[in-house]
Motif scaffolding. Structure first.
Motif, mmCIF file in Angstrom:
data_model
loop_
_atom_site.group_PDB
_atom_site.id
_atom_site.type_symbol
_atom_site.label_atom_id
_atom_site.label_comp_id
_atom_site.label_asym_id
_atom_site.label_seq_id
_atom_site.Cartn_x
_atom_site.Cartn_y
_atom_site.Cartn_z
ATOM 1 N N GLN A 1 0.828 -1.204 0.000
ATOM 2 C CA GLN A 1 0.000 0.000 0.000
ATOM 3 C C GLN A 1 0.866 1.259 0.000
ATOM 4 N N PRO A 2 0.424 2.322 -0.668
ATOM 5 C CA PRO A 2 1.189 3.578 -0.698
ATOM 6 C C PRO A 2 1.477 4.127 0.703
ATOM 7 N N ALA A 3 0.576 3.894 1.648
ATOM 8 C CA ALA A 3 0.763 4.428 2.998
ATOM 9 C C ALA A 3 1.989 3.847 3.687
ATOM 10 N N SER A 4 2.513 2.731 3.174
ATOM 11 C CA SER A 4 3.683 2.095 3.785
ATOM 12 C C SER A 4 4.994 2.511 3.124
ATOM 13 N N GLU A 5 4.936 3.436 2.194
ATOM 14 C CA GLU A 5 6.164 3.874 1.526
ATOM 15 C C GLU A 5 7.132 4.475 2.547
ATOM 16 N N GLY A 6 8.363 4.027 2.519
ATOM 17 C CA GLY A 6 9.367 4.517 3.440
ATOM 18 C C GLY A 6 9.463 3.718 4.726
ATOM 19 N N TRP A 7 8.536 2.808 4.941
ATOM 20 C CA TRP A 7 8.563 1.991 6.156
ATOM 21 C C TRP A 7 9.592 0.877 6.018
ATOM 22 N N SER A 8 10.199 0.510 7.129
ATOM 23 C CA SER A 8 11.076 -0.655 7.131
ATOM 24 C C SER A 8 10.221 -1.918 7.140
ATOM 25 N N ARG A 9 10.812 -3.024 6.708
ATOM 26 C CA ARG A 9 10.095 -4.294 6.713
ATOM 27 C C ARG A 9 9.679 -4.678 8.132
ATOM 28 N N ALA A 10 10.552 -4.397 9.103
ATOM 29 C CA ALA A 10 10.241 -4.738 10.494
ATOM 30 C C ALA A 10 9.045 -3.941 11.000
ATOM 31 N N ASP A 11 8.960 -2.672 10.612
ATOM 32 C CA ASP A 11 7.848 -1.848 11.066
ATOM 33 C C ASP A 11 6.532 -2.276 10.418
ATOM 34 N N VAL A 12 6.583 -2.648 9.157
ATOM 35 C CA VAL A 12 5.373 -3.145 8.490
ATOM 36 C C VAL A 12 4.915 -4.441 9.159
ATOM 37 N N ARG A 13 5.877 -5.295 9.511
ATOM 38 C CA ARG A 13 5.519 -6.551 10.195
ATOM 39 C C ARG A 13 4.900 -6.266 11.559
ATOM 40 N N GLN B 1 -10.572 1.923 18.101
ATOM 41 C CA GLN B 1 -9.216 1.400 18.192
ATOM 42 C C GLN B 1 -8.544 1.375 16.819
ATOM 43 N N LEU B 2 -9.286 0.976 15.799
ATOM 44 C CA LEU B 2 -8.718 0.945 14.453
ATOM 45 C C LEU B 2 -8.403 2.349 13.946
ATOM 46 N N ARG B 3 -9.235 3.316 14.301
ATOM 47 C CA ARG B 3 -8.936 4.702 13.900
ATOM 48 C C ARG B 3 -7.665 5.191 14.572
ATOM 49 N N LEU B 4 -7.476 4.783 15.819
ATOM 50 C CA LEU B 4 -6.256 5.157 16.524
ATOM 51 C C LEU B 4 -5.031 4.539 15.848
ATOM 52 N N ILE B 5 -5.126 3.270 15.478
ATOM 53 C CA ILE B 5 -4.024 2.612 14.781
ATOM 54 C C ILE B 5 -3.754 3.295 13.438
ATOM 55 N N THR B 6 -4.825 3.615 12.720
ATOM 56 C CA THR B 6 -4.687 4.259 11.414
ATOM 57 C C THR B 6 -4.042 5.637 11.532
ATOM 58 N N THR B 7 -4.429 6.398 12.546
ATOM 59 C CA THR B 7 -3.825 7.711 12.766
ATOM 60 C C THR B 7 -2.340 7.577 13.074
ATOM 61 N N GLY B 8 -2.004 6.618 13.908
ATOM 62 C CA GLY B 8 -0.597 6.378 14.215
ATOM 63 C C GLY B 8 0.194 5.976 12.989
ATOM 64 N N ARG B 9 -0.435 5.210 12.108
ATOM 65 C CA ARG B 9 0.253 4.791 10.885
ATOM 66 C C ARG B 9 0.576 5.995 10.002
ATOM 67 N N ARG B 10 -0.354 6.921 9.901
ATOM 68 C CA ARG B 10 -0.144 8.090 9.045
ATOM 69 C C ARG B 10 1.050 8.937 9.512
ATOM 70 N N HIS B 11 1.274 8.968 10.811
ATOM 71 C CA HIS B 11 2.292 9.868 11.357
ATOM 72 C C HIS B 11 3.540 9.130 11.860
ATOM 73 N N TRP B 12 3.637 7.834 11.546
ATOM 74 C CA TRP B 12 4.743 7.045 12.061
ATOM 75 C C TRP B 12 6.106 7.587 11.617
ATOM 76 N N LEU B 13 6.166 8.079 10.406
ATOM 77 C CA LEU B 13 7.449 8.548 9.869
ATOM 78 C C LEU B 13 7.682 10.034 10.081
ATOM 79 N N ASP B 14 6.731 10.707 10.728
ATOM 80 C CA ASP B 14 6.900 12.144 10.974
ATOM 81 C C ASP B 14 8.109 12.384 11.871
ATOM 82 N N GLU B 15 8.838 13.424 11.608
ATOM 83 C CA GLU B 15 9.980 13.773 12.463
ATOM 84 C C GLU B 15 9.487 14.495 13.705
ATOM 85 N N GLY B 16 10.181 14.251 14.812
ATOM 86 C CA GLY B 16 9.843 14.924 16.061
ATOM 87 C C GLY B 16 8.557 14.400 16.629
#
Length: 207
Positions: A145-157, A192-207
């Motif tokens: 999925q495009p939302a996983s671009e830039g993620w490491s394999r470990a983080d996707v797992r 709970q799923l919305r919380l997970i989804t929100t965290g996914r969107r901002h996982w790669l954000d700096e700071g």
């Protein structure tokens, strides 16, 4: 004709199915460690000797039930991954699919929920191994999925494991709550799923 190989094979499969169904019915009300071969064969209408023509012991039978239980769960996970739409639509549909799965397979869901941390090691290990495979499949889907671009394999797992655990926990919650509690469980699961989804969107954000 009753002794032809085809008829004998059909009878053997029928007896095996009867044992599996009998065990699953008994396991709706008790742990595997509390069930005996005589109980299963009595429920199936077979002799104890007949049991050992199909299974070495109850652990082997239970591992077959694990495979059947998780085959149905596997189908549910595939349907969830195949859904399309915006995030809220996907979340709503995912929760609906889990609720539908519990309605269709309550005995299997109860068996997995109880025996996942039960006292029979072979069954615990079989369930754990299947959940690992589910997480691999979900990770493959998420990674594409495009939302996983830039993620490491470990983080996707890690994210995949989080989704699988959530689906399993939600299924167990639906089962325990029953029809009267479905609305409450669905609302909690969506949040709970919305919380997970929100965290996914901002996982790669700096700071």
């Amino acid at each position: 004709m009753s002794h032809t190989p085809g008829v004998r094979q059909a009878q053997k499969q029928q007896s095996r199915r009867a044992l599996l169904d009998a065990a699953l019915g008994l396991l709706e009300h008790q742990n595997l460690s509390g069930v005996g071969v005589r109980e299963v064969t009595r429920e199936a209408g077979l002799s104890p000797a007949g049991f050992y023509r199909h299974f070495r012991d109850l652990s082997e039978l239970a591992v077959v039930l694990v495979e059947e239980s998780l085959a149905s769960l596997h189908g549910m996970i595939r349907r969830v991954l195949a859904e399309s739409g915006d995030s809220d639509q996907l979340i709503d549909r995912s929760v609906e699919l889990i609720a539908d799965h519990v309605r269709e397979h309550p005995a299997y869901v109860r068996f997995l929920a109880r025996e996942r941390h039960g006292g029979v090691r072979a069954v615990r290990e079989a369930i754990a191994a299947e959940f690992e495979r589910f997480a691999d499949e979900v990770a493959a889907g998420l990674g594409a999925q495009p939302a996983s671009e830039g993620w490491s394999r470990a983080d996707v797992r890690m994210l995949a494991e989080l989704y699988v655990e959530h689906m399993v926990a939600t299924a167990a919650a639906f089962l325990e709550a029953g029809p009267a509690g479905e609305t409450r469980i669905a609302r909690t699961a969506r949040t709970q799923l919305r919380l997970i989804t929100t965290g996914r969107r901002h996982w790669l954000d700096e700071g």
